[in-house]
Write a protein that holds these residues in place. Structure first.
Motif, PDB file in Angstrom:
ATOM      1  N   GLU B 165       0.838  -1.206   0.000  1.00 46.91           N
ATOM      2  CA  GLU B 165       0.000   0.000   0.000  1.00 46.91           C
ATOM      3  C   GLU B 165       0.875   1.260   0.000  1.00 46.91           C
ATOM      4  OE1 GLU B 165      -0.545  -2.676   1.842  1.00 46.91           O
ATOM      5  OE2 GLU B 165      -2.437  -3.337   0.943  1.00 46.91           O
ATOM      6  N   GLN B 166       1.968   1.236   0.756  1.00 47.64           N
ATOM      7  CA  GLN B 166       2.861   2.408   0.776  1.00 47.64           C
ATOM      8  C   GLN B 166       3.490   2.617  -0.595  1.00 47.64           C
ATOM      9  OE1 GLN B 166       5.361   1.215   4.003  1.00 47.64           O
ATOM     10  NE2 GLN B 166       3.960   1.967   5.579  1.00 47.64           N
ATOM     11  N   MET B 167       3.863   1.523  -1.254  1.00 46.38           N
ATOM     12  CA  MET B 167       4.418   1.651  -2.615  1.00 46.38           C
ATOM     13  C   MET B 167       3.342   2.176  -3.569  1.00 46.38           C
ATOM     14  SD  MET B 167       7.068  -1.525  -3.085  1.00 46.38           S
ATOM     15  CE  MET B 167       6.425  -2.729  -1.961  1.00 46.38           C
ATOM     16  N   ALA B 168       2.105   1.711  -3.361  1.00 48.96           N
ATOM     17  CA  ALA B 168       1.006   2.200  -4.207  1.00 48.96           C
ATOM     18  C   ALA B 168       0.808   3.703  -4.009  1.00 48.96           C
ATOM     19  CB  ALA B 168      -0.274   1.439  -3.879  1.00 48.96           C
ATOM     20  N   GLU B 169       0.973   4.173  -2.780  1.00 44.70           N
ATOM     21  CA  GLU B 169       0.860   5.616  -2.500  1.00 44.70           C
ATOM     22  C   GLU B 169       1.888   6.407  -3.297  1.00 44.70           C
ATOM     23  OE1 GLU B 169      -1.155   7.462  -0.731  1.00 44.70           O
ATOM     24  OE2 GLU B 169      -2.219   6.127   0.658  1.00 44.70           O
ATOM     25  N   VAL B 170       3.078   5.828  -3.474  1.00 39.81           N
ATOM     26  CA  VAL B 170       4.107   6.497  -4.279  1.00 39.81           C
ATOM     27  C   VAL B 170       3.585   6.700  -5.695  1.00 39.81           C
ATOM     28  CG1 VAL B 170       6.385   6.237  -5.344  1.00 39.81           C
ATOM     29  CG2 VAL B 170       6.054   5.604  -2.928  1.00 39.81           C
ATOM     30  N   ALA B 171       3.021   5.641  -6.285  1.00 40.37           N
ATOM     31  CA  ALA B 171       2.535   5.727  -7.670  1.00 40.37           C
ATOM     32  C   ALA B 171       1.407   6.748  -7.782  1.00 40.37           C
ATOM     33  CB  ALA B 171       2.071   4.357  -8.147  1.00 40.37           C
ATOM     34  N   VAL B 172       0.459   6.700  -6.873  1.00 38.54           N
ATOM     35  CA  VAL B 172      -0.686   7.623  -6.904  1.00 38.54           C
ATOM     36  C   VAL B 172      -0.198   9.069  -6.876  1.00 38.54           C
ATOM     37  CG1 VAL B 172      -2.657   8.447  -5.547  1.00 38.54           C
ATOM     38  CG2 VAL B 172      -2.278   5.971  -5.858  1.00 38.54           C
ATOM     39  N   ARG B 173       0.711   9.360  -5.967  1.00 41.82           N
ATOM     40  CA  ARG B 173       1.185  10.744  -5.794  1.00 41.82           C
ATOM     41  C   ARG B 173       2.057  11.185  -6.965  1.00 41.82           C
ATOM     42  NH1 ARG B 173       0.283  12.057  -0.286  1.00 41.82           N
ATOM     43  NH2 ARG B 173      -0.913  10.320   0.557  1.00 41.82           N
ATOM     44  N   THR B 174       2.876  10.263  -7.477  1.00 40.97           N
ATOM     45  CA  THR B 174       3.761  10.618  -8.584  1.00 40.97           C
ATOM     46  C   THR B 174       2.961  10.869  -9.857  1.00 40.97           C
ATOM     47  OG1 THR B 174       5.440   9.237  -7.559  1.00 40.97           O
ATOM     48  CG2 THR B 174       5.838   9.902  -9.803  1.00 40.97           C
ATOM     49  N   TRP B 175       2.029   9.990 -10.156  1.00 41.29           N
ATOM     50  CA  TRP B 175       1.178  10.182 -11.342  1.00 41.29           C
ATOM     51  C   TRP B 175       0.407  11.502 -11.258  1.00 41.29           C
ATOM     52  CZ3 TRP B 175      -1.171   6.492 -15.137  1.00 41.29           C
ATOM     53  CH2 TRP B 175      -0.329   5.396 -15.386  1.00 41.29           C
ATOM     54  N   ARG B 176      -0.042  11.853 -10.051  1.00 40.63           N
ATOM     55  CA  ARG B 176      -0.800  13.098  -9.881  1.00 40.63           C
ATOM     56  C   ARG B 176       0.099  14.301 -10.159  1.00 40.63           C
ATOM     57  NH1 ARG B 176      -3.524  12.434  -4.660  1.00 40.63           N
ATOM     58  NH2 ARG B 176      -1.679  13.285  -3.671  1.00 40.63           N
ATOM     59  N   ARG B 177       1.330  14.275  -9.638  1.00 43.11           N
ATOM     60  CA  ARG B 177       2.247  15.400  -9.870  1.00 43.11           C
ATOM     61  C   ARG B 177       2.583  15.527 -11.355  1.00 43.11           C
ATOM     62  NH1 ARG B 177       4.516  13.742  -4.588  1.00 43.11           N
ATOM     63  NH2 ARG B 177       5.916  12.325  -5.642  1.00 43.11           N
ATOM     64  N   ALA B 178       2.694  14.382 -12.044  1.00 43.53           N
ATOM     65  CA  ALA B 178       3.055  14.397 -13.471  1.00 43.53           C
ATOM     66  C   ALA B 178       2.005  15.094 -14.324  1.00 43.53           C
ATOM     67  CB  ALA B 178       3.269  12.974 -13.967  1.00 43.53           C
ATOM     68  N   LYS B 179       0.793  15.239 -13.812  1.00 46.79           N
ATOM     69  CA  LYS B 179      -0.270  15.893 -14.590  1.00 46.79           C
ATOM     70  C   LYS B 179       0.102  17.322 -14.963  1.00 46.79           C
ATOM     71  CE  LYS B 179      -4.518  15.479 -12.993  1.00 46.79           C
ATOM     72  NZ  LYS B 179      -5.555  15.426 -11.934  1.00 46.79           N
ATOM     73  N   ARG B 180       0.964  17.949 -14.152  1.00 45.66           N
ATOM     74  CA  ARG B 180       1.358  19.336 -14.436  1.00 45.66           C
ATOM     75  C   ARG B 180       2.525  19.426 -15.414  1.00 45.66           C
ATOM     76  NH1 ARG B 180      -0.476  23.179 -10.822  1.00 45.66           N
ATOM     77  NH2 ARG B 180      -1.790  22.363  -9.156  1.00 45.66           N
ATOM     78  N   GLY B 316      10.680   5.693   4.895  1.00 45.09           N
ATOM     79  CA  GLY B 316      10.309   6.272   3.605  1.00 45.09           C
ATOM     80  C   GLY B 316       8.873   5.974   3.215  1.00 45.09           C
ATOM     81  N   GLY B 317       8.461   4.726   3.361  1.00 44.99           N
ATOM     82  CA  GLY B 317       7.101   4.336   2.985  1.00 44.99           C
ATOM     83  C   GLY B 317       6.051   5.108   3.758  1.00 44.99           C
ATOM     84  N   PRO B 318       6.091   5.037   5.095  1.00 46.99           N
ATOM     85  CA  PRO B 318       5.092   5.775   5.886  1.00 46.99           C
ATOM     86  C   PRO B 318       5.138   7.289   5.645  1.00 46.99           C
ATOM     87  CG  PRO B 318       6.287   4.211   7.282  1.00 46.99           C
ATOM     88  CD  PRO B 318       6.937   4.160   5.932  1.00 46.99           C
ATOM     89  N   ASP B 319       6.330   7.852   5.486  1.00 43.33           N
ATOM     90  CA  ASP B 319       6.438   9.304   5.335  1.00 43.33           C
ATOM     91  C   ASP B 319       5.889   9.779   3.988  1.00 43.33           C
ATOM     92  OD1 ASP B 319       7.560   9.282   7.820  1.00 43.33           O
ATOM     93  OD2 ASP B 319       9.342  10.437   7.273  1.00 43.33           O
ATOM     94  N   ILE B 320       6.151   9.007   2.936  1.00 37.95           N
ATOM     95  CA  ILE B 320       5.583   9.373   1.630  1.00 37.95           C
ATOM     96  C   ILE B 320       4.064   9.256   1.690  1.00 37.95           C
ATOM     97  CG2 ILE B 320       5.336   8.597  -0.768  1.00 37.95           C
ATOM     98  CD1 ILE B 320       8.365   7.955  -0.706  1.00 37.95           C
ATOM     99  N   ALA B 321       3.575   8.173   2.296  1.00 38.35           N
ATOM    100  CA  ALA B 321       2.125   7.960   2.387  1.00 38.35           C
ATOM    101  C   ALA B 321       1.453   9.053   3.222  1.00 38.35           C
ATOM    102  CB  ALA B 321       1.832   6.580   2.969  1.00 38.35           C
ATOM    103  N   ALA B 322       2.208   9.643   4.151  1.00 35.24           N
ATOM    104  CA  ALA B 322       1.657  10.713   4.983  1.00 35.24           C
ATOM    105  C   ALA B 322       1.710  12.067   4.278  1.00 35.24           C
ATOM    106  CB  ALA B 322       2.419  10.789   6.304  1.00 35.24           C
TER     107      ALA B 322
END
Lengths: 156, 397
Positions: B165-180, B316-322
């Motif tokens: 789930e923490q790794m999935a949070e990385v993908a979700v957040r990265t894909w969202r930032r890439a929209k710009r 890293g995992g928890p902090d990115i997810a937070a």
């Protein structure tokens, strides 16, 4: 082969395939190790300076940069350090299969190979592959002088 | 040992293309576009360039052996010194470090660092990536970048309890930032469930944990302090660089006698610490505004923030997810969408440098983070065995 027009209209792509053949010289250390596999034997090389037993064996200890001096029998059992169940085709091999780095008993480092186990439920299989899990190397019925001479299995 | 005296250098031109599966241009035309874009930003022509560093990883991806030869004159290297740098996935970062060395040594005033890749012109990229292992011991046993990333993730999860789930949070957040970022290959709104339910490759990696195979080009112009001042240029100052290499053997980096752990990118830590020392970074979270981290797989983003000292080992995992590293967070991680959203292998590390420089120069447009004074870029290559890091600043140190 003929060129073909791409989806961009008047832009061509030119197809080509490569075929290359090599005969890789293994050198004395890898040759002895691989010949040993054909006799169902694992051997590492000990560094006289740091005492590490390098498996796969190297002629030089790459940390101390001195020649390794001694062959040491290792395995055939050992432990998993890292393993993954592959479920998508990434090359020629039909999935699912397990890629495992295992440290043979007496070795300081890990040797990669396939680990054979039931993979009907890949996630359940992955749970059996924790670091430190005991494994054994199992040799083919007529092992050749290459790494495919053996694979890993979970120890009883 | 104190750092040796070196000339100050700055990035004065940045050129990127869009990162896509295919481009209309051929390979050298793509490299040329990035080179000319970078020179245009610097207000220069190829005549102003003293030397060229060419960023080119395995050429089997695009299928012309040592394609730097084909590209030499297309990028303006006619009658000039030119060298190719190749450290696998770290290539672009290493090329930028070498370009900096060329100027910092006082031997050149203006160096163009440029390259391109067309990874999607072969369906056999994973086969090529699998050729990095020796033919006696390791090749042919399923090692490639995907299984390598999977094994790193397995290791990190095992040591620290990092979760899918923490790794999935990385993908979700990265894909969202890439929209710009209009250059990003992948972008959009995906959910943790989308990632978790995407096709499984090698446990624990799933489709959305992995980068695409991209084509594209990138370039930077690195100039001496003298040229920056004489021409009145804006510069992203290269205040620190670091690099580290290690064994290709993953198995040497596992077990009780390891010096570095395969699950932790410890070699990247070595490169980062040297770059931080040069740049005077002692408190990374408070001193660094943006990080362009080399993360072709979600696990690398977690390992990167730990190696960069933004959090402790295993945090890293928890902090990115937070959300600590989201836009508006303590450090903004990969505002461009990073490597997870675009991976033109030969230049991916250089794209990190480009995007870090654009942030410093205030020219990142839609994905600009406000008031960036210090940015860091990382790159990783081979079996996670070659690493590079650059610290850029709005002021020289």
């Amino acid at each position: 082969m003929s060129s073909k027009v791409s989806e961009h209209g008047e832009l061509l792509t030119i197809p080509e395939d490569w075929h290359l053949h090599y005969d890789y010289g293994a050198g004395p250390v890898a040759s002895r190790f691989l010949l040993g596999l054909a006799e169902r034997r694992f051997e590492g090389r000990r560094c006289p300076s740091c005492d590490n037993v390098w498996v796969p064996p190297r002629a030089y200890c790459e940390r101390c940069f001195v020649p390794t001096t001694e062959w040491v029998a290792v395995g055939p059992e050992g432990v998993i350090e890292a393993a993954t169940v592959v479920t998508l085709r990434l090359g020629d091999r039909e999935p699912p299969y397990v890629v495992a780095f295992c440290r043979l008993d007496g070795a300081s480092t890990c040797l990669v190979n396939y680990l054979k186990m039931p993979l009907d439920d890949p996630e359940a299989a992955q749970r059996q592959l924790a670091r430190g899990t005991r494994v054994k190397a199992v040799f083919a019925s007529s092992p050749e002088s290459r790494m495919s001479a053996f694979h890993y299995e979970l120890a009883e | 040992m104190p750092p040796k005296a070196r000339a100050r250098t700055g990035i004065v031109g940045v050129g990127e293309t869009e990162y896509r599966t295919r481009h209309q241009e051929n390979y050298v035309e793509l490299a040329q576009r990035a080179a000319m874009n970078a020179l245009r930003m610097a207000g220069m022509t190829p005549d102003d360039v003293d030397a060229v560093v060419y960023s080119m990883a395995p050429t089997e991806f695009m299928g012309v052996s040592d394609a730097d030869k084909w590209a030499a004159t297309a990028v303006g290297a006619r009658h000039k010194p030119m060298m190719r740098v190749h450290t696998g996935g770290a290539t672009g970062g290493s090329a930028a470090v070498i370009g900096h060395h060329h100027v910092a040594s006082n031997l050149h005033d203006v160096v163009l660092v440029v390259g391109a890749d067309k990874v999607s012109e072969t369906p056999d990229a994973q086969f090529v990536l699998g050729l990095i292992w020796d033919p006696f011991y390791e090749r042919g046993f399923g090692l490639n970048t995907v299984t390598q990333g999977a094994l790193e993730a397995v290791r990190h999860m095992d040591m620290y309890g990092t979760t899918e789930e923490q790794m999935a949070e990385v993908a979700v957040r990265t894909w969202r930032r890439a929209k710009r970022n209009p250059n990003a290959h992948l972008s959009g709104d995906i959910t943790v469930d989308d990632v978790i339910n995407s096709q499984r490759l090698a446990w624990p990696l799933k489709r959305y944990d992995c980068c695409p195979r991209s084509s594209g080009a990138a370039a930077v112009v690195i100039a001496s302090e003298r040229v920056v001042h004489e021409r009145g240029l804006d510069a992203a100052w290269i205040n620190g660089t670091g690099a580290a290499g290690n064994t290709v053997y993953i198995g040497d980096r596992l077990g009780p006698n390891k010096q570095t752990d395969f699950g932790e990118l410890d070699e990247l830590r070595i490169a980062i610490e040297k770059a931080y020392r040069e740049a005077g970074i002692s408190d990374p979270v408070s001193q660094i505004d943006v990080a362009e981290a080399y993360s072709p797989f979600t696990i690398y983003e977690i390992q990167n923030v730990e190696a960069l000292g933004f959090c402790g080992r295993g945090e890293g995992g928890p902090d990115i997810a937070a959300g600590r590293f989201d836009v508006g967070g303590e450090v903004v991680l990969n505002p461009s969408g990073g490597t997870l959203c675009s991976n033109p292998i030969a230049v991916t590390g250089l794209v990190r440098v480009c995007d870090a420089a654009l942030q410093i120069l205030g020219r990142a447009e839609e994905y600009q983070v406000p008031d960036v004074r210090t940015a860091v870029a990382t790159a990783i290559g081979g079996s996670a065995q070659f690493e590079a890091c650059l610290v850029l600043g709005s002021d020289p140190v």
